[in-house]
Design a protein around this motif. Structure first.
Motif, short mmCIF file in Angstrom:
data_model
loop_
_atom_site.label_atom_id
_atom_site.label_comp_id
_atom_site.label_asym_id
_atom_site.label_seq_id
_atom_site.Cartn_x
_atom_site.Cartn_y
_atom_site.Cartn_z
N ASN A 1 0.86 -1.18 0.00
CA ASN A 1 0.00 0.00 0.00
C ASN A 1 0.90 1.23 0.00
O ASN A 1 1.63 1.47 0.97
CB ASN A 1 -0.92 0.02 1.22
CG ASN A 1 -1.94 1.15 1.16
OD1 ASN A 1 -1.76 2.14 0.45
ND2 ASN A 1 -3.01 1.02 1.93
N ILE A 2 0.88 1.98 -1.08
CA ILE A 2 1.65 3.21 -1.20
C ILE A 2 0.73 4.39 -1.50
O ILE A 2 1.17 5.42 -2.02
CB ILE A 2 2.76 3.08 -2.27
CG1 ILE A 2 2.19 2.58 -3.59
CG2 ILE A 2 3.88 2.19 -1.76
CD1 ILE A 2 3.17 2.57 -4.75
N SER A 3 -0.52 4.25 -1.15
CA SER A 3 -1.50 5.31 -1.36
C SER A 3 -1.08 6.55 -0.57
O SER A 3 -0.72 6.47 0.60
CB SER A 3 -2.87 4.83 -0.88
OG SER A 3 -3.82 5.85 -0.96
N GLY A 4 -1.09 7.69 -1.22
CA GLY A 4 -0.75 8.94 -0.54
C GLY A 4 0.74 9.19 -0.40
O GLY A 4 1.15 10.16 0.23
N CYS A 5 1.56 8.34 -0.98
CA CYS A 5 3.02 8.56 -1.00
C CYS A 5 3.30 9.44 -2.21
O CYS A 5 3.59 8.95 -3.30
CB CYS A 5 3.77 7.23 -1.07
SG CYS A 5 3.53 6.18 0.37
N LYS A 6 3.21 10.73 -2.01
CA LYS A 6 3.18 11.71 -3.10
C LYS A 6 4.49 11.87 -3.86
O LYS A 6 4.51 12.41 -4.95
CB LYS A 6 2.74 13.05 -2.55
CG LYS A 6 1.39 13.01 -1.89
CD LYS A 6 1.10 14.27 -1.12
CE LYS A 6 -0.14 14.07 -0.28
NZ LYS A 6 -0.22 15.01 0.82
N LEU A 7 5.59 11.41 -3.29
CA LEU A 7 6.89 11.61 -3.93
C LEU A 7 7.26 10.47 -4.88
O LEU A 7 8.30 10.52 -5.53
CB LEU A 7 7.98 11.78 -2.87
CG LEU A 7 7.80 12.95 -1.90
CD1 LEU A 7 8.91 12.96 -0.86
CD2 LEU A 7 7.74 14.26 -2.65
N LEU A 8 6.42 9.46 -4.96
CA LEU A 8 6.71 8.31 -5.83
C LEU A 8 6.35 8.62 -7.28
O LEU A 8 5.39 9.33 -7.56
CB LEU A 8 5.95 7.07 -5.36
CG LEU A 8 6.31 6.59 -3.96
CD1 LEU A 8 5.44 5.39 -3.58
CD2 LEU A 8 7.78 6.24 -3.85
N THR A 9 7.14 8.05 -8.18
CA THR A 9 6.91 8.25 -9.61
C THR A 9 6.77 6.89 -10.29
O THR A 9 6.80 5.84 -9.63
CB THR A 9 8.08 9.03 -10.26
OG1 THR A 9 9.25 8.20 -10.26
CG2 THR A 9 8.36 10.33 -9.51
N ASP A 10 6.71 6.92 -11.60
CA ASP A 10 6.62 5.68 -12.38
C ASP A 10 7.84 4.79 -12.19
O ASP A 10 7.76 3.58 -12.43
CB ASP A 10 6.44 6.01 -13.87
CG ASP A 10 5.07 6.59 -14.16
OD1 ASP A 10 4.18 6.51 -13.29
OD2 ASP A 10 4.89 7.13 -15.27
N LEU A 11 8.96 5.35 -11.78
CA LEU A 11 10.16 4.54 -11.55
C LEU A 11 9.91 3.46 -10.50
O LEU A 11 10.40 2.34 -10.62
CB LEU A 11 11.34 5.42 -11.12
CG LEU A 11 11.93 6.34 -12.18
CD1 LEU A 11 12.99 7.25 -11.55
CD2 LEU A 11 12.52 5.53 -13.32
N SER A 12 9.13 3.79 -9.48
CA SER A 12 8.79 2.82 -8.44
C SER A 12 7.97 1.67 -9.01
O SER A 12 8.25 0.50 -8.75
CB SER A 12 7.99 3.48 -7.32
OG SER A 12 8.77 4.40 -6.61
N LEU A 13 6.97 2.02 -9.79
CA LEU A 13 6.11 0.98 -10.39
C LEU A 13 6.89 0.12 -11.37
O LEU A 13 6.69 -1.10 -11.45
CB LEU A 13 4.90 1.62 -11.07
CG LEU A 13 3.96 2.39 -10.13
CD1 LEU A 13 2.83 3.03 -10.93
CD2 LEU A 13 3.41 1.49 -9.05
N GLN A 14 7.80 0.74 -12.09
CA GLN A 14 8.64 -0.01 -13.02
C GLN A 14 9.52 -1.02 -12.27
O GLN A 14 9.63 -2.17 -12.67
CB GLN A 14 9.51 0.94 -13.83
CG GLN A 14 10.33 0.25 -14.89
CD GLN A 14 11.15 1.24 -15.71
OE1 GLN A 14 11.05 2.46 -15.54
NE2 GLN A 14 11.96 0.72 -16.61
N ALA A 15 10.12 -0.60 -11.16
CA ALA A 15 10.97 -1.50 -10.37
C ALA A 15 10.15 -2.64 -9.79
O ALA A 15 10.60 -3.79 -9.78
CB ALA A 15 11.66 -0.72 -9.25
N LEU A 16 8.95 -2.33 -9.32
CA LEU A 16 8.08 -3.38 -8.79
C LEU A 16 7.72 -4.38 -9.89
O LEU A 16 7.72 -5.60 -9.66
CB LEU A 16 6.81 -2.77 -8.19
CG LEU A 16 7.01 -1.98 -6.90
CD1 LEU A 16 5.75 -1.18 -6.57
CD2 LEU A 16 7.38 -2.90 -5.75
N GLY A 17 7.43 -3.88 -11.08
CA GLY A 17 7.11 -4.76 -12.21
C GLY A 17 8.26 -5.66 -12.61
O GLY A 17 8.07 -6.81 -12.97
#
Length: 183
Positions: free
Chosen positions: A155-171
């Motif tokens: 759950n990273i809801s409301g973590c405003k400093l995250l970008t697509d780089l985070s989602l890419q790393a998770l993927g």
């Protein structure tokens, strides 16, 4: 012959009531932190549970209530927790669930630094909730993605400093991830 009512009193209830009375005085807790850390695991677990549900866990107290066998900790009610408290969880080698969800408002005391620290020492992490941890950056999630291969729920809801780089790393790295909340 009638059975005695003494047998119907649940021991757990008496045990829990005793622990609740003990934790109700913060001064008693602070004066006895070293003693608490030496209590049997089951007693420390219950103290941690009750203090967690009442928002009483702090940077100072949490380190005395965890050990290498701690598998789950809920800090969602603990508004006073910061990087110092989170970093003390690095002794929890078998930690599989860490709940840092901010119940009210943002949780600015938890930053990228402590999440990177946890990812380096808690490779068995399966569940990580960080809702409204407003000072978490991509570096934290990239570290979690690379070092926590068992991660299933995030759950990273409301973590405003995250970008697509985070989602890419998770993927790329989180093959077991089945649930993610980023709304």
């Amino acid at each position: 012959m009638q059975s005695s009512n003494c047998n119907s009193i649940p021991v757990t209830s008496l045990f829990d009531r005793s622990l609740l009375a003990f934790i109700s005085d913060e001064n008693v807790i602070k004066k006895n932190l070293n003693v608490i850390s030496q209590l049997p695991v089951r007693i420390r677990q219950r103290i941690r549970y009750f203090m967690s549900k009442r928002g009483m866990l702090t940077d100072e107290t949490v380190q005395y209530l965890v050990d290498s066998w701690t598998k789950s900790i809920d800090l969602s009610q603990s508004a006073c927790i910061s990087d110092k408290g989170i970093e003390s969880l690095s002794v929890c080698k078998y930690l599989s669930k860490l709940d840092l969800n901010a119940i009210k408002g943002d949780q600015p005391g938890i930053t990228t630094s402590s999440i990177v620290h946890i990812s380096q020492s808690c490779a068995f992490l399966r569940v990580l909730f960080m809702r409204r941890c407003s000072n978490i950056t991509d570096d934290a999630l990239i570290s979690v993605a690379k070092r926590c291969p068992l991660l299933e729920s995030l759950n990273i809801s409301g973590c405003k400093l995250l970008t697509d780089l985070s989602l890419q790393a998770l993927g790329e790295h989180s093959n077991k991830l089945s649930t993610i909340n980023f709304s």
